[in-house]
Design an enzyme around this catalytic site. Sequence first.
Site, PDB file in Angstrom:
ATOM      1  N   ASP A 105      10.123 -13.692  20.959  1.00  0.00           N
ATOM      2  CA  ASP A 105       9.763 -12.214  21.559  1.00  0.00           C
ATOM      3  C   ASP A 105       9.241 -11.269  20.992  1.00  0.00           C
ATOM      4  OD1 ASP A 105      12.148 -11.967  19.864  1.00  0.00           O
ATOM      5  OD2 ASP A 105      12.318  -9.996  20.857  1.00  0.00           O
ATOM      6  N   ASP A 108      10.559 -12.107  15.017  1.00  0.00           N
ATOM      7  CA  ASP A 108      11.408 -13.161  14.535  1.00  0.00           C
ATOM      8  C   ASP A 108      11.126 -14.413  15.169  1.00  0.00           C
ATOM      9  OD1 ASP A 108      12.547 -12.775  17.034  1.00  0.00           O
ATOM     10  OD2 ASP A 108      13.945 -11.432  16.365  1.00  0.00           O
ATOM     11  N   TYR A 257      18.867  -6.860  23.257  1.00  0.00           N
ATOM     12  CA  TYR A 257      18.636  -6.642  24.711  1.00  0.00           C
ATOM     13  C   TYR A 257      19.898  -6.668  25.839  1.00  0.00           C
ATOM     14  CZ  TYR A 257      13.901  -8.096  23.174  1.00  0.00           C
ATOM     15  OH  TYR A 257      12.859  -8.307  22.669  1.00  0.00           O
ATOM     16  N   GLU A 501       6.756  -3.472  15.080  1.00  0.00           N
ATOM     17  CA  GLU A 501       6.944  -4.718  15.748  1.00  0.00           C
ATOM     18  C   GLU A 501       6.273  -4.851  17.256  1.00  0.00           C
ATOM     19  OE1 GLU A 501      10.742  -7.810  15.946  1.00  0.00           O
ATOM     20  OE2 GLU A 501      11.190  -5.801  15.893  1.00  0.00           O
TER      21      GLU A 501
END
Length: 528
Positions: A105, A108, A257, A501
Amino acid sequence: MGGKQAETSNPRDRGSSIWCLLVLVIGALVVTAAALTILKYLHFSKNNEAHPINKKYVDALELALQFFDVQKSGKLVDNRIPWRGDSGLQDGSEENLDLSKGMYDAGDAIKFGFPMAFTATVLSWSILEYGDQMNAVKQLGYAYNSLRWITDYLINSHPSENVLYFQVGDPGLDHKCWERPETMTERRPVTQVNTSFPGTEVAAETAAALASASLVFKENDPDYSSSLLTHARQLFTFADTYRASYSISIPQVQGFYNSTGYGDELLWAASWLYHATRDDSYLRYVTELNGQRFANMEITTWFSWDDKLAGTQVLLSRIIFFGAKDMQTVENLDLQMYRKTAELVMCGLLPDSPTATSRRTDGGLIWITEWNPLQHAVASAFLAVLYSDYMLTSQTETLYCSGNSYKPDDLHNFAISQADYVLGENAMKMSYLVGYGSRYPLYVHHRGSSIPVNADTSCQDGFKWLYSDDPNPNIAVGALVGGPSLNDSYSDTRDNVKQSEPSTYNSALLVGLLSGLISTSSVVKSYT
């Protein structure tokens, strides 16, 4: 002699004639070359109208689509990223499933199904609306391939009607390591929702992803499209029959999430299933059966991986714009309420509207949260360019906002303002799209980008690369980082997770926005 002299041409005259002819030929070639150059930057829409192409957005789109290649898991095919290799090849094997594909996603190595499905839905929507623009600049094939890389994974993650595997990897274990996906050795468990532990929002979002993708592949691969639609129908029934938030059924997901509710995903999925099937039962679902319960009519929201209401309102508005003539009165009235709410969202985005949101930076960027702030800005701009094009295609000239009137161009210009901010027209004079322009983030919070390909590091000792003072050795091409603070500042440091990120869903929204800005043209009136 005089007559003969009159009949015989002077060599100098012949030279002049040849010279004139050469000038004419060269001139014609120059004109032809210029015409070809102009044609290169014209987009011919489906109705064969020529529209100028904005090269700035074409260049940005080419980069943005490459980030999906940066994020791919599995056995890579036609790999465009030289520092990426195969990874996650055994994912799902402990349950006898092939979950090797899909995408990580963000920075990571976890596959989170909820945002991954949203990525696929937005990418499908972008292709359906702006595929001809993508095709005109030779990017449609890359969009197709990235979408299918996700939908292949989503199909495999749904082995039976009421079971959906929505996560690969343990975030707790994963975040204790800083390593390239190609070298990870930790156990990668898979997590599922089922009838005992339901997850309505993740099942419904996956249904939306597969339903929308079924429209994308319908013409070129009808068998695959049919399979996608079958899975979408089953997942929607599962999501609706066993209603419960996955954040409650499986509390450990709350750290990553966490969902704020599932009603929006049910409406979103049913809307896409209606577009994919033209089955009126899905239209009744979003109108008379569940509209009042879940739609929060006349209340504006921010489109994101967690909240699909604004997207649903715009998506259902296109029915009013292009095809509400034969509908029942109740359904039509409810759809009008969706459109009215979509208009309220649009009015809030226009900076000089009486109802304009104040949630902006001084530089004009929509700014809602300090974590990943560009998501809402880009998502809002994507919806604005869509709504603008719906108005243009349907010849709807005016949007009324508390007595003031606005044109489609006003929405289009708002979308441009957000895109241009992302691409460098901001206080930092920095592009937030990695690889675009002369100045962009160099310390992206991304493992694969930050660790040299030949580094011999394992789980723990890889953290030296997280805290290294050197720029990332591998460029995460096309990554859209989280973005600036409310004061328009940005700290380019690798451990600044809130700002540095990137994520696939940010990229999907950006792809949609840029595709809509490549040229001015009409959208299709029907996806089928």
